[in-house]
Scaffold this motif. Structure first.
Motif, PDB file in Angstrom:
ATOM      1  N   UNK A   1       0.762  -1.406   0.063  1.00  0.00           N
ATOM      2  CA  UNK A   1      -0.170   0.010   0.157  1.00  0.00           C
ATOM      3  C   UNK A   1       0.838   1.314   0.073  1.00  0.00           C
ATOM      4  N   UNK A   2       0.396   2.150  -0.725  1.00  0.00           N
ATOM      5  CA  UNK A   2       1.179   3.501  -0.840  1.00  0.00           C
ATOM      6  C   UNK A   2       0.027   4.555  -0.503  1.00  0.00           C
ATOM      7  N   UNK A   3       0.388   5.106   0.845  1.00  0.00           N
ATOM      8  CA  UNK A   3      -0.359   6.385   1.333  1.00  0.00           C
ATOM      9  C   UNK A   3       0.093   7.367   1.227  1.00  0.00           C
ATOM     10  N   UNK A   4      -0.505   8.281   0.383  1.00  0.00           N
ATOM     11  CA  UNK A   4      -0.097   9.773  -0.028  1.00  0.00           C
ATOM     12  C   UNK A   4      -0.833  10.967   0.835  1.00  0.00           C
ATOM     13  N   UNK A   5      -0.168  11.949   1.360  1.00  0.00           N
ATOM     14  CA  UNK A   5      -0.872  13.129   1.783  1.00  0.00           C
ATOM     15  C   UNK A   5      -1.680  13.904   0.660  1.00  0.00           C
ATOM     16  N   UNK A   6      -1.104  14.158  -0.207  1.00  0.00           N
ATOM     17  CA  UNK A   6      -1.669  15.036  -1.132  1.00  0.00           C
ATOM     18  C   UNK A   6      -2.886  14.314  -2.050  1.00  0.00           C
ATOM     19  N   UNK A   7      -3.658  15.114  -2.727  1.00  0.00           N
ATOM     20  CA  UNK A   7      -4.757  14.534  -3.657  1.00  0.00           C
ATOM     21  C   UNK A   7      -4.324  14.629  -4.989  1.00  0.00           C
ATOM     22  N   UNK A   8      -3.635  15.727  -5.071  1.00  0.00           N
ATOM     23  CA  UNK A   8      -2.973  16.057  -6.516  1.00  0.00           C
ATOM     24  C   UNK A   8      -1.422  15.562  -6.716  1.00  0.00           C
ATOM     25  N   UNK A   9      -1.285  14.800  -7.411  1.00  0.00           N
ATOM     26  CA  UNK A   9       0.058  14.187  -7.697  1.00  0.00           C
ATOM     27  C   UNK A   9       0.263  13.852  -9.122  1.00  0.00           C
TER      28      UNK A   9
ATOM     29  N   UNK B   1       0.291  -3.602  -8.729  1.00  0.00           N
ATOM     30  CA  UNK B   1       0.893  -3.894  -7.697  1.00  0.00           C
ATOM     31  C   UNK B   1       0.690  -3.241  -6.293  1.00  0.00           C
ATOM     32  N   UNK B   2       0.909  -2.061  -6.481  1.00  0.00           N
ATOM     33  CA  UNK B   2       0.331  -1.161  -4.988  1.00  0.00           C
ATOM     34  C   UNK B   2      -0.915  -0.658  -5.002  1.00  0.00           C
ATOM     35  N   UNK B   3      -1.505  -0.942  -4.088  1.00  0.00           N
ATOM     36  CA  UNK B   3      -2.839  -0.199  -3.757  1.00  0.00           C
ATOM     37  C   UNK B   3      -2.657   1.279  -3.292  1.00  0.00           C
ATOM     38  N   UNK B   4      -3.102   2.062  -4.058  1.00  0.00           N
ATOM     39  CA  UNK B   4      -2.829   3.565  -3.810  1.00  0.00           C
ATOM     40  C   UNK B   4      -4.151   4.279  -3.136  1.00  0.00           C
ATOM     41  N   UNK B   5      -3.690   5.127  -2.075  1.00  0.00           N
ATOM     42  CA  UNK B   5      -4.704   5.874  -1.413  1.00  0.00           C
ATOM     43  C   UNK B   5      -4.132   7.303  -1.024  1.00  0.00           C
ATOM     44  N   UNK B   6      -4.956   8.371  -1.631  1.00  0.00           N
ATOM     45  CA  UNK B   6      -4.440   9.640  -1.304  1.00  0.00           C
ATOM     46  C   UNK B   6      -5.406  10.366  -0.548  1.00  0.00           C
ATOM     47  N   UNK B   7      -4.775  11.688  -0.141  1.00  0.00           N
ATOM     48  CA  UNK B   7      -5.660  12.536   0.653  1.00  0.00           C
ATOM     49  C   UNK B   7      -6.594  11.785   1.783  1.00  0.00           C
ATOM     50  N   UNK B   8      -7.608  12.178   1.978  1.00  0.00           N
ATOM     51  CA  UNK B   8      -8.788  11.655   2.885  1.00  0.00           C
ATOM     52  C   UNK B   8      -8.653  10.178   2.888  1.00  0.00           C
ATOM     53  N   UNK B   9      -8.718   9.643   1.802  1.00  0.00           N
ATOM     54  CA  UNK B   9      -8.680   8.137   1.823  1.00  0.00           C
ATOM     55  C   UNK B   9      -7.415   7.350   2.514  1.00  0.00           C
ATOM     56  N   UNK B  10      -6.327   8.120   2.662  1.00  0.00           N
ATOM     57  CA  UNK B  10      -5.210   7.489   3.361  1.00  0.00           C
ATOM     58  C   UNK B  10      -5.609   7.402   4.753  1.00  0.00           C
ATOM     59  N   UNK B  11      -6.325   8.526   5.426  1.00  0.00           N
ATOM     60  CA  UNK B  11      -6.602   8.301   6.903  1.00  0.00           C
ATOM     61  C   UNK B  11      -7.712   7.206   7.013  1.00  0.00           C
ATOM     62  N   UNK B  12      -8.682   6.975   5.895  1.00  0.00           N
ATOM     63  CA  UNK B  12      -9.800   5.941   6.205  1.00  0.00           C
ATOM     64  C   UNK B  12      -8.676   4.557   6.213  1.00  0.00           C
TER      65      UNK B  12
END
Length: 286
Positions: A210-218, A230-241
């Protein structure tokens, strides 16, 4: 229960005299910053030690509040002894945001979550060599093929499989890489993540990456990772969820009820960040 309204004034009262002394010293900017950071770390360690007396289910939330409050004073006082410029601030925010997120793994509510050591690439190499040897069987070119495979491993070299969080949840290996943002300079990191991810899947095909990213825009490099499946990617609010889903930590309540940079940083420091050629308060979107 740890309360931000009491904790922040307590930290300021404890740190301000020492920081003022450091600021007036004849040390270099770097030495001043190191001393300021050390003082904040000592305060954080003292506070974290105290929460061990709390019921287990309360420790995670308390630790997140402490981490945030120490981040606030850490940014404030480091700036006081060595004013931030763009690159230093963006890099430091990345470090501090990761530390905040990782606190959820230090005190997980989910009892099945347990950190583990990252595997060595030598284990991955051995597993792959055994698989290839088994598949080749008594093929008449087996020795030549294995020689070529060994040469390929020599070309690839050793792969560092250490990641930000490596843990088991209900006995399933999980790997997490935290990123504050994925910009135009992340091509090398993207290629590294693809390599490391494949190595983990060879080590244990069940591994969740899993890749957890603070920003939404990347940048597009993040989309490449997403398309790789290969990697499950979550950004912004979804990272905290995702952090809540994995650890049980109540990160959302901290975001909504505790994190308030505009109110918690001094007006002078916040306005300084806001007035830079690149608005640095954008990095405070947690």
């Amino acid at each position: 229960m740890v309360d931000k309204t009491r904790l922040l004034p307590e930290l300021h009262a404890s740190l301000t005299p020492a920081i003022e002394k450091i600021a007036k010293s004849g040390l270099t900017h770097q030495q001043k910053a190191q001393q300021a950071n050390t003082l904040v770390t000592e305060q954080r360690n003292r506070l974290v030690e105290a929460i061990k007396a709390l019921p287990k289910e309360e420790r995670g939330t308390a630790a997140l509040v402490i981490q945030y409050c120490c981040t606030v004073v850490g940014l404030e006082y480091r700036h006081r002894v060595w004013p931030y410029e763009y690159m230093a601030f963006s890099r430091r925010i990345g470090e501090l945001w990761e530390a905040f997120c990782r606190t959820a793994w230090t005190y997980p509510v989910d009892a099945t979550v347990a950190r583990m050591d990252a595997p060595n690439f030598s284990d991955v190499r051995s597993a792959l060599l055994e698989r290839i040897t088994s598949n080749l069987g008594v093929h008449d070119k087996a020795k030549e093929v294995m020689s070529d495979v060994s040469t390929l491993f020599e070309i690839v070299g050793d792969i560092n499989m250490k990641e930000d969080e490596v843990f088991r949840k209900a006995d399933i290996p999980h790997v997490i890489d935290f990123k504050s943002g994925f910009g135009s300079n992340e091509k090398g990191n993207m290629l590294r993540l693809l390599t490391v991810g494949r190595a983990y899947r060879i080590w244990d095909h069940r591994t969740k990456l899993m890749l957890l990213v603070r920003q939404d825009e990347n940048n597009n490099y993040l989309k490449v990772l997403l398309r790789s499946k290969l990697w499950e990617v979550h950004t912004g609010a979804n990272t905290y969820k995702k952090i809540e889903e994995i650890t049980g930590a109540d990160v959302q309540s901290i975001r909504e009820g505790v994190i308030d940079w505009r109110a918690d940083l001094s007006p002078e420091f916040y306005n300084y960040l806001k007035s830079q050629p690149t608005d640095l308060t954008a990095y405070l979107a947690w």
